[in-house]
Write a protein that holds these residues in place. Structure first.
Motif, mmCIF file in Angstrom:
data_model
loop_
_atom_site.group_PDB
_atom_site.id
_atom_site.type_symbol
_atom_site.label_atom_id
_atom_site.label_comp_id
_atom_site.label_asym_id
_atom_site.label_seq_id
_atom_site.Cartn_x
_atom_site.Cartn_y
_atom_site.Cartn_z
ATOM 1 N N MET A 44 -10.765 2.770 11.304
ATOM 2 C CA MET A 44 -12.094 2.670 11.896
ATOM 3 C C MET A 44 -12.793 4.026 11.676
ATOM 4 O O MET A 44 -12.239 5.071 12.031
ATOM 5 C CB MET A 44 -11.958 2.372 13.389
ATOM 6 C CG MET A 44 -13.259 2.092 14.126
ATOM 7 S SD MET A 44 -14.316 3.524 14.387
ATOM 8 C CE MET A 44 -13.206 4.622 15.223
ATOM 9 N N VAL A 45 -13.992 3.991 11.041
ATOM 10 C CA VAL A 45 -14.737 5.233 10.801
ATOM 11 C C VAL A 45 -16.078 5.138 11.525
ATOM 12 O O VAL A 45 -16.883 4.246 11.245
ATOM 13 C CB VAL A 45 -14.988 5.457 9.289
ATOM 14 C CG1 VAL A 45 -15.628 6.825 9.072
ATOM 15 C CG2 VAL A 45 -13.701 5.339 8.490
ATOM 16 N N GLN A 46 -16.299 6.044 12.474
ATOM 17 C CA GLN A 46 -17.557 6.062 13.225
ATOM 18 C C GLN A 46 -18.362 7.299 12.829
ATOM 19 O O GLN A 46 -17.788 8.369 12.609
ATOM 20 C CB GLN A 46 -17.273 6.087 14.736
ATOM 21 C CG GLN A 46 -18.555 6.096 15.577
ATOM 22 C CD GLN A 46 -18.270 6.006 17.079
ATOM 23 O OE1 GLN A 46 -17.246 5.477 17.495
ATOM 24 N NE2 GLN A 46 -19.189 6.510 17.878
ATOM 25 N N ASP A 47 -19.703 7.129 12.731
ATOM 26 C CA ASP A 47 -20.614 8.243 12.403
ATOM 27 C C ASP A 47 -20.176 8.969 11.133
ATOM 28 O O ASP A 47 -20.104 10.209 11.083
ATOM 29 C CB ASP A 47 -20.707 9.243 13.568
ATOM 30 C CG ASP A 47 -21.389 8.627 14.784
ATOM 31 O OD1 ASP A 47 -22.362 7.876 14.580
ATOM 32 O OD2 ASP A 47 -20.945 8.876 15.920
ATOM 33 N N ALA A 48 -19.917 8.198 10.093
ATOM 34 C CA ALA A 48 -19.423 8.761 8.830
ATOM 35 C C ALA A 48 -20.360 9.830 8.298
ATOM 36 O O ALA A 48 -21.585 9.660 8.296
ATOM 37 C CB ALA A 48 -19.268 7.648 7.795
ATOM 38 N N GLY A 49 -19.764 10.935 7.847
ATOM 39 C CA GLY A 49 -20.544 11.990 7.204
ATOM 40 C C GLY A 49 -21.216 12.947 8.157
ATOM 41 O O GLY A 49 -21.716 13.984 7.741
ATOM 42 N N HIS A 50 -21.240 12.607 9.447
ATOM 43 C CA HIS A 50 -21.858 13.495 10.441
ATOM 44 C C HIS A 50 -20.804 14.438 11.020
ATOM 45 O O HIS A 50 -19.602 14.150 10.942
ATOM 46 C CB HIS A 50 -22.497 12.673 11.557
ATOM 47 C CG HIS A 50 -23.757 11.993 11.125
ATOM 48 N ND1 HIS A 50 -24.890 12.687 10.766
ATOM 49 C CD2 HIS A 50 -24.055 10.678 10.973
ATOM 50 C CE1 HIS A 50 -25.843 11.825 10.419
ATOM 51 N NE2 HIS A 50 -25.360 10.599 10.525
ATOM 52 N N PRO A 51 -21.228 15.531 11.630
ATOM 53 C CA PRO A 51 -20.245 16.455 12.223
ATOM 54 C C PRO A 51 -19.329 15.746 13.225
ATOM 55 O O PRO A 51 -18.174 16.111 13.389
ATOM 56 C CB PRO A 51 -21.123 17.506 12.913
ATOM 57 C CG PRO A 51 -22.408 17.483 12.153
ATOM 58 C CD PRO A 51 -22.599 16.061 11.695
ATOM 59 N N GLY A 52 -19.835 14.716 13.900
ATOM 60 C CA GLY A 52 -19.029 13.995 14.899
ATOM 61 C C GLY A 52 -18.241 12.835 14.320
ATOM 62 O O GLY A 52 -17.800 11.959 15.074
ATOM 63 N N GLN A 53 -18.048 12.791 12.993
ATOM 64 C CA GLN A 53 -17.305 11.674 12.381
ATOM 65 C C GLN A 53 -15.930 11.514 13.047
ATOM 66 O O GLN A 53 -15.210 12.487 13.260
ATOM 67 C CB GLN A 53 -17.126 11.936 10.880
ATOM 68 C CG GLN A 53 -16.178 10.968 10.197
ATOM 69 C CD GLN A 53 -16.061 11.219 8.699
ATOM 70 O OE1 GLN A 53 -17.074 11.394 8.026
ATOM 71 N NE2 GLN A 53 -14.845 11.252 8.177
#
Length: 553
Positions: A502-511
Motif C-alpha cells: 500500500m503506497v499513500q501520498d506517493a512522491g511526497h515527503p509524507g509518502q
C-alpha cells in the motif's frame, strides 16, 4: 458591449479584398458572445469604405468602438492615415468615441503562422538546410523597417532554420534580389521567400515575380515562395486579442514576444522565471553552458495553447516536478486553470499574475452535476477567447474522466489539446521501489478502479479473471473497498499470502509504503487509517521492493 471596427488600408487586388472580408466574417464567428458587433472597412482603394462600416455600427446604436488597424507594423498607415480617417468619422458622428488598437505584429500567433507557411513550402525538406528571406512591405519609417528585422530574428530563434534574413519589396533595402544574393553568397542552397503580408495584393505579387526572376538566373538554387499569412483562425484570434487589450487599456511594449511572459519555441524554461544572474558561455569563468546537441534535429511540432482552446493536462502523481515539460508549458500559457484536488498544488502558485484559478473540488456535487458544471466552465471560458487548462492529477485518461471533457468540448465546437501525464498507477509503485513488471516475475500489469466493490451491479471488472491471473494488479480508488476486493481475489484463486504494498501520498515527503498480504490488507488499511490518495500493488513484484522503505523523490 464594445463594437469592433477592423480597418484595412485597401488594395487594388480583388483577391485581397475577398480575404479581408473573409477574415472579418471569421472574427465575427469566433467572437460570438464576446464582442458586441464587428464590421470592417478600408481607408482607400477598396470597398466597403471605413465610413460605411462606422455608419453601420453607429446606426445600430454603438457609441464606443475599438478601431483595430489591420497592419503588421506601425508605419504611415497605422500611425497617421487610419487615426486621421477615424477623426473624420468622429466629426460625422458626434459623441462617437474609440480606442485605437495596436498593430498585429510581432506576435507568437503570427510567428507560428509564418513557420507553418514556410514548412508547407518546404514540403518535408528539413529546416536545418533552409534559409528564409522574410520580405516586408518596406517603408520610409525606419521604426517600421526595424520591426521586420525583429520578426526575422524572432522567427529564427528556436525553430532550427539555417538563418532568417529580412528584406523589403519597396522603399527600403535590401530588396528581394539583394537579400537573395546575400543568402546565395552565405552558401544557401535552399531558400524559402516568406512574404510578411496578410493578404494578396500588388506588392506580394511583386515578391513572387522578383523571386521567380532570381531563381531563373540561378538554376543551382532551390528558391520557393511561401504563402501569405491569409485569412486563418490564428489571425482572427490575434485580432480578438488586440481588441480585448485595447478595452483593458493594456497597450504594452514588446511583451508579446517576451520569453519571460510568453512561451517562445525553445525557451520553455524561461516563462515565469525570475531573471537570475548567470555567466555568459564565452566568459572565462564559464558555469552556464548552453548545449547545442540537438540543432540537427529541430522540433517539428511546437505545441502551443491558442485562445479559445482547452488543454486537458495530466499533472502527474503528486510532486510539482513530475508534470511533463509540455504540461508545464500549457500552464505557463494559461489564462484560466480549472484544477482538481489531486493536481499538484504548488504549480498553481507559479502561474502568471492575473490567471483565474477555478477549484474543481469546490464544484457542487450532485448526481453527475459536478462533471457537467466543470464541462460548462471549460467551454464558457474557451468561448470567451481564453486559453484554458484543465489540470488533473496523474494521467487524465486513466480513471480521470479526461475523455468526458474532450467529448463535451467537441460537442460544443471547442478545440482540445491533450497532454498525457505520469499515471500514479505506475509511478506510485515505482516511487516505493516496486516495478509493476520485471523480467521473470511479471509480464503483465492490470490497472483496476476500486471505486465500486466487486459485488456492485454497476462494476465492469471481471474479478474472476483477475483472481486466476498471475500478473501484477494495481488498484486505484480502492481505500474503502480494498478488504472486499482482497476477499474476492482470494475466493477466485489468488493465494492468500500474495504480497501487497500500500503506497499513500506517493512522491511526497509524507509518502508511506506498507507491505502486507492479500488476506491482511483490509485489516491493515483500516488499522493504519489509510487515506486517499493511495495505491495498492498486488503480486509477486512487491517482493522486489528494497527492505528499507525508499525515500520519496
Amino acid at each position: 458591449m464594445s463594437a469592433l471596427v477592423i480597418v484595412g488600408h485597401g488594395t487594388r487586388s480583388a483577391a485581397g479584398v475577398d480575404q479581408f472580408t473573409a477574415l472579418v466574417d471569421r472574427v465575427r464567428r469566433r467572437a460570438a458572445g464576446s464582442v458586441g458587433d464587428v464590421e470592417g472597412g478600408f481607408i482607400e482603394l477598396s470597398r466597403p469604405p471605413l465610413t460605411d462600416a462606422v455608419a453601420a455600427l453607429a446606426g445600430r446604436g454603438h457609441r464606443s468602438l475599438v478601431a483595430l488597424p489591420l497592419v503588421l507594423t506601425a508605419a504611415g498607415h497605422g500611425k497617421g492615415d487610419i487615426p486621421a480617417a477615424m477623426a473624420r468619422e468622429q466629426a460625422r458622428h458626434p459623441g462617437l468615441t474609440y480606442r485605437y488598437g495596436r498593430p498585429l505584429g510581432p506576435h507568437p500567433l503570427l510567428l507560428t503562422a509564418l513557420a507553418e507557411r514556410i514548412d508547407a513550402a518546404l514540403a518535408g525538406a528539413d529546416r536545418a538546410g533552409t534559409w528564409v528571406a522574410l520580405i516586408g512591405r518596406g517603408s520610409t519609417d525606419p521604426d517600421a523597417n526595424a520591426e521586420v528585422a525583429k520578426v526575422a530574428r524572432l522567427l529564427w530563434e528556436g525553430r532550427g532554420y539555417a538563418g532568417v534574413e529580412p528584406g523589403f519589396v519597396s522603399l527600403a533595402e535590401p530588396s528581394v534580389p539583394a537579400v537573395l544574393e546575400r543568402l546565395r553568397r552565405l552558401g544557401a542552397r535552399r531558400i524559402v521567400v516568406a512574404p510578411y503580408f496578410l493578404f494578396a495584393g500588388v506588392l506580394p505579387d511583386r515578391i513572387v515575380a522578383r523571386s521567380t526572376e532570381f531563381a531563373a538566373a540561378h538554376p543551382d538554387l532551390d528558391v520557393r515562395v511561401a504563402d501569405l499569412i491569409g485569412d486563418c483562425d490564428a489571425l482572427a484570434d490575434l485580432v480578438l486579442e488586440r481588441h480585448a487589450e485595447a478595452l483593458r487599456g493594456d497597450i504594452r511594449m514588446n511583451c508579446d514576444t517576451c520569453a519571460y511572459r510568453v512561451l517562445m519555441p525553445g525557451f520553455a524554461d524561461k516563462v515565469g522565471r525570475p531573471q537570475t544572474p548567470h555567466d555568459h558561455p564565452d566568459d572565462p569563468v564559464g558555469g552556464h553552458h548552453h548545449h547545442h546537441h540537438d540543432h540537427h534535429h529541430p522540433q517539428r511540432h511546437e505545441p502551443t495553447l491558442r485562445p479559445g482552446q482547452v488543454a486537458i493536462v495530466g499533472g502527474g502523481p503528486g510532486p510539482d516536478d513530475l508534470i511533463t515539460v509540455r504540461g508545464r508549458a500549457m500552464l505557463h500559457a494559461a489564462d484560466v486553470v480549472v484544477a482538481d484536488r489531486l493536481a499538484p498544488q504548488g504549480l498553481l502558485a507559479g502561474l502568471r499574475p492575473g490567471v483565474l484559478v477555478v477549484d474543481a473540488a469546490k464544484v457542487p456535487r450532485g448526481p453527475s452535476m459536478g462533471q457537467d458544471t466543470i464541462n460548462d466552465t471549460l467551454i464558457r471560458h474557451a468561448r470567451a477567447g481564453k486559453r484554458v487548462v484543465r489540470l488533473k492529477g496523474g494521467d487524465p485518461y486513466v480513471f480521470g474522466r479526461g475523455h468526458e471533457e474532450v467529448q463535451a468540448c467537441a460537442a460544443a465546437g471547442v478545440e482540445t489539446v491533450l497532454v498525457p501525464g505520469v499515471s500514479s498507477a505506475v509511478a506510485a509503485p515505482a516511487l516505493a521501489g516496486v516495478p509493476v513488471t520485471h523480467r521473470g516475475v511479471a509480464h503483465d500489469v492490470t490497472v483496476v478502479s476500486g471505486h465500486l466493490p466487486p459485488e456492485h451491479p454497476g462494476s465492469l471488472v471481471e474479478w474472476a479473471a483477475l483472481g486466476r491471473s498471475r500478473g501484477t494488479l494495481v488498484l486505484l480508488m480502492a481505500v474503502d473497498t480494498i478488504g472486499r476486493i482482497a476477499e474476492t481475489l482470494v475466493a477466485q484463486g489468488r493465494a492468500a499470502d500474495t504480497p501487497v504494498l500500500m503506497v499513500q501520498d506517493a512522491g511526497h515527503p509524507g509518502q508511506r509504503a506498507l507491505p502486507t498480504t492479500l488476506d491482511e490488507v483490509g485489516e491493515l488499511a483500516a488499522r493504519e487509517g489509510v487515506r486517499p490518495p493511495a495505491v495498492f500493488v498486488v503480486g509477486p513484484v512487491v517482493a522486489l521492493a528494497p527492505v528499507a522503505a525508499v525515500a520519496a523523490g
